[in-house]
Design an enzyme around this catalytic site. Structure first.
Site, short mmCIF file in Angstrom:
data_model
loop_
_atom_site.label_atom_id
_atom_site.label_comp_id
_atom_site.label_asym_id
_atom_site.label_seq_id
_atom_site.Cartn_x
_atom_site.Cartn_y
_atom_site.Cartn_z
N GLY B 10 1.28 -1.47 -0.14
CA GLY B 10 0.37 0.18 0.09
C GLY B 10 0.99 1.51 -0.41
CB ALA B 34 13.20 7.92 -10.40
CG HIS B 50 11.02 7.89 -1.96
ND1 HIS B 50 10.56 7.83 -3.05
CD2 HIS B 50 10.69 8.51 -1.37
CE1 HIS B 50 9.53 7.02 -1.89
NE2 HIS B 50 9.43 7.54 -1.60
NE ARG B 53 14.10 5.90 2.24
CZ ARG B 53 12.45 5.68 1.45
NH1 ARG B 53 11.08 6.17 2.80
NH2 ARG B 53 11.86 5.21 0.18
#
EC number: 2.7.1.156
Lengths: 168, 168, 168
Positions: B10, B34, B50, B53
């Site tokens: 999810g 991406a 993102h 990270r």
């Protein structure tokens, strides 16, 4: 540290019943920490349904915001059931409070408990992207909150059709 | 054939983090493909989150449409992370391109790779039927695409609350 | 009692294909009990797609309401596939019939079958709370129905991306 169990699943998946059964199997006084606020008929009906199912033998506490405090105040008595993180998050967001530091407080409190805690939460991110920006923000916050609690929990169960799948 | 891993789950379930960890554990230069296009503030914030990270040590490629080409051009360097099939599908559908032959091209490309590929996708079919016909069409396409990729993948993982469940 | 299998999952998760494969692996005449009513083009296309996939060798019965009767009438011939409980529930709710006593009749019928029954249902409770009250009522009813059928079934499988996870 007291054992921490996260029970997650969809709406009406049987996660509350399963979490109650987990708590009922533990020794000590059972404490129910309700985050719901009986503000409309639908919610009042849902709360009445849950109370009837649990039966007597539970101490019930209503705590829409300060879960860390509720856990600290009831530690040492017996197992606690927090039902549920989703309504707690909704309470915070509708009150315009930042959920992320509140989640830090909750996680710090969970880490210092001596008695077990079973927390119920919802999976809300497996539908189509909501058109409403607030709903998208809620969906994101719920997902991150579940990840943070799951990361520190001793056990995580995912309930589908009343049946638990062990994730951790 | 290079190992193919599908990571599904999810929204905000921790699937991208988990997929990154799978790629980071593999030898060779890590390539991030991406599919997102930074067209609004919400998406730009998500992409920045993102990138932060992942940290350094990744070659990043933006490819909203031609995933087969991006895979072929980067084969042999090291493991590739495709994040994610859901945005790729949305890009195709909003550009009025038929996703099904594009999925055939993707699957043919996956089958001829020598280096591993980890693909991230979303589960979007576990909510109430959307009232919007385009949302229903998207939901159907996403479900079929996931089935097709899963059928040919070597591994499939379903992530809930940051925790992977092995499906295959 | 005949073996009862519940196959649940999201939209376009591959649950019908998987359920068909379960039925096809059983001996005897295969009976398909369809709860769909071909009332619009989208539904007609979906039904045609399912019929094409099943191929010949199935006896097809359309039964939008009386599943208990359909099961009793076909018992002893071979395995039955009920596809699906979600449309059956929708038929009941749109006809303003109370689903709960109907579910009692269905479960009583399942318990007296001699031939196996495979039932397909949907997970609809893992998205954001629907704004529409009828959608919320449907979501609740579907969740409760799945729990009740799962509780008495011999096997329950949750299908994600075409791959079954055994829940029971």
């Amino acid at each position: 540290m007291g054992h921490v169990i996260l029970v997650t699943g969809g709406a009406r998946s049987g996660k509350s019943s399963h979490a109650e059964a987990r708590v009922a199997a533990l020794p000590g006084e059972r404490v129910y920490i309700a985050t719901a606020r009986p503000e409309d008929d639908e919610m009042r009906a849902r709360i009445a349904h849950h109370i009837a199912r649990r039966g007597p033998g539970w101490l019930t506490l209503e705590e829409p915001f300060d879960l860390a405090g509720a856990l600290d105040r009831t530690d040492g008595r017996g197992p606690r059931l927090v039902d549920c993180l989703t309504l707690w998050l909704a309470n915070l967001m509708f009150a315009d409070r930042d959920w992320s530091p509140e989640a830090d407080l909750l996680i710090a409190a969970l880490a210092r408990q001596n008695s077990p805690v079973v927390l119920v939460s919802n999976e809300v991110g497996m539908g189509i992207v909501p058109e409403n920006a607030l709903a998208r923000a809620f969906r994101d916050a719920q997902g991150w909150l579940n990840q943070r609690v799951a990361a520190m929990a001793n056990e995580v169960e995912f309930v589908v059709a009343g049946l638990p799948l062990r994730l951790k």
